[in-house]
Write an enzyme that holds these catalytic residues in place. Structure first.
Site, PDB file in Angstrom:
ATOM      1  N   SER A 125      30.756  43.659   1.355  1.00  0.00           N
ATOM      2  CA  SER A 125      31.050  43.458   2.722  1.00  0.00           C
ATOM      3  C   SER A 125      32.070  42.106   2.609  1.00  0.00           C
ATOM      4  CB  SER A 125      29.713  42.936   3.384  1.00  0.00           C
ATOM      5  OG  SER A 125      30.182  42.314   4.653  1.00  0.00           O
ATOM      6  N   TYR A 149      21.268  37.704   4.248  1.00  0.00           N
ATOM      7  CA  TYR A 149      22.026  39.028   4.035  1.00  0.00           C
ATOM      8  C   TYR A 149      23.167  38.862   3.217  1.00  0.00           C
ATOM      9  CZ  TYR A 149      25.434  42.836   5.181  1.00  0.00           C
ATOM     10  OH  TYR A 149      26.182  43.902   5.293  1.00  0.00           O
ATOM     11  N   LYS A 153      24.225  40.750  -0.694  1.00  0.00           N
ATOM     12  CA  LYS A 153      25.501  41.254  -1.295  1.00  0.00           C
ATOM     13  C   LYS A 153      26.186  40.301  -2.287  1.00  0.00           C
ATOM     14  CE  LYS A 153      25.302  44.593   1.758  1.00  0.00           C
ATOM     15  NZ  LYS A 153      25.127  46.079   1.381  1.00  0.00           N
TER      16      LYS A 153
END
Ligand code: NAD
Ligand code: UD1
Length: 337
Positions: A125, A149, A153
């Protein structure tokens, strides 16, 4: 028969990618625990393509389930979408996020390794760029994360880099998505968020269809042309096609490569609201409210690496994005339910 495995294949991006992979001639298996999706999405992909998609219910943290799958089916590459993605929720339940995303990916790679499957496309992302100092954002931008989050990643990117350093016969793409929006033009598959949407486009769609009273625009005092946040919105079908190209690239190139999937163009929140209401001829009432904590002013991709390495560029327009989002939302007001 050889297969491509899609973890999280029933989700928003996974289902659109399944469709484009089938259209490109690949055989597809989805492995999903349905924690944020419905079996109906892949039923509809099968209707749209008239081809069978093998759907297996299971969790990427369950090595036995993965072993069974790889024993039964000859999988040549994995496109790894499975994971949790809500930033706010990740700050409340960090262990759950690290377990699903990081532990899940480690388990997946361990079992892939046992079966000598070493081609992987990973859903990363633009969040790994944190608050980038310069736009457009190239892949060489220093990485950072501001929430669990994003950390998950970033950790996975590092883990996969270490893996390739140790075992150079892996072929891995880290696809860094910018802001996926829109839906397949048929209106049969699309984004079906649980509860109140966190992201802009599903929120606008739900206001337009009358499920929510109005949009809250988070801040109009950013250093942007109209004061609202600017993002690189990319049509989910363009994004899906980027995965097809990434798989073809991995057939010829070992090692690990980070690639932005974005358009290179930024639009503001008000650009999105105005485009949505003008193209679809529907009202989107909104009010300006304070900034959302953690949001950045401007984020858009330098998209040239994808063009050079994959031969891929986003082709769909803002009009396509808002039209297809509305077609999906207005014909499926309750999503897949
Ligand atoms: P999604 O929630 O629609 O899809 C994820 C799928 O993974 C769901 O079907 C869910 O049920 C499944 N899943 C979750 N945990 C699992 C587990 N432990 N085992 C098996 N299946 C599991 O999300 P999406 O928008 O399609 O995103 C796909 C991937 O792309 C995610 O990894 C996400 O972090 C990443 N990503 C998404 C965006 C975005 O804005 N949508 C942006 C950047 C990156
Ligand atoms: C979100 C994620 C980010 C992820 C990215 C791509 C958060 C905090 N971040 O970021 O980790 O990488 O998606 O999928 O969720 N907005 C409103 N009102 C709304 C919703 C959004 O004004 O109700 C604004 C936001 O302030 C922002 C823009 O719309 O300026 C886009 O927001 P959103 O869709 O949530 O995406 P990101 O903030 O880019």
């Amino acid at each position: 028969m050889e297969y491509i495995l899609l973890t999280g294949g029933a989700g928003y991006i996974g289902s659109h990618t399944a469709l484009e992979l089938v259209n490109a001639g690949f055989n597809v298996i989805s492995f999903d625990n349905y924690s944020n999706s419905s079996t109906e999405a892949l039923n509809r992909v099968q209707q749209l393509t008239d081809k069978k998609i093998i759907s297996i219910e299971g969790d990427i943290r369950d090595p036995e389930a993965l072993r069974q799958l790889f024993t039964h089916y000859k999988v040549t590459a994995v496109v790894h979408f499975a994971g949790l993605k809500a930033v706010g929720e990740s700050t409340q339940y960090p262990l759950h996020y690290y377990d699903n995303n990081v532990t899940g990916t480690v388990t997946l790679c361990q079992v892939m390794r046992e079966f000598k499957i070493k081609k992987l496309v990973f859903s990363s992302s633009a969040t790994v760029y944190g608050d980038a100092k310069q736009v457009p954002i190239p892949e060489t931008t220093p990485r950072s994360a501001t929430n669990p989050y994003g950390q998950s990643k970033l950790m996975i990117e590092h883990i996969l880099e270490d893996l390739v350093a140790a075992e150079p016969d892996w072929a891995i793409s880290l696809l860094r998505y910018f802001n996926p929006v829109g839906a397949h033009h048929s209106g049969r598959i699309g984004e079906d968020p649980n509860g109140i949407p966190n992201n802009l486009m599903p929120f606008i769609s739900q206001v337009a269809v009358g499920k929510r009273d109005q949009l809250s625009v988070f801040g109009n005092n950013y250093p942007t042309p109209d004061g609202t946040g600017v993002r690189d919105y990319i049509h989910v079908v363009d994004l899906a096609l980027g995965h097809v190209k990434a798989l073809q690239y991995l057939n010829k190139n070992n090692g690990i490569t980070a690639i932005n999937l974005g358009t290179g163009v930024g639009y503001s929140v008000l650009d999105m609201v105005n485009a949505f209401s003008q193209v679809n001829k529907v009202a989107v009432p909104y009010q300006i409210v304070p900034r959302r904590p953690g949001d950045i002013a401007t984020c858009y991709a330098q998209p040239d690496k994808a063009a050079t390495l994959l031969g891929w560029r986003a082709e769909k327009t803002l009009e396509d994005m808002v039209r297809d989002s509305w077609h999906w939302q207005s014909t499926n007001p309750n999503g897949y339910n």
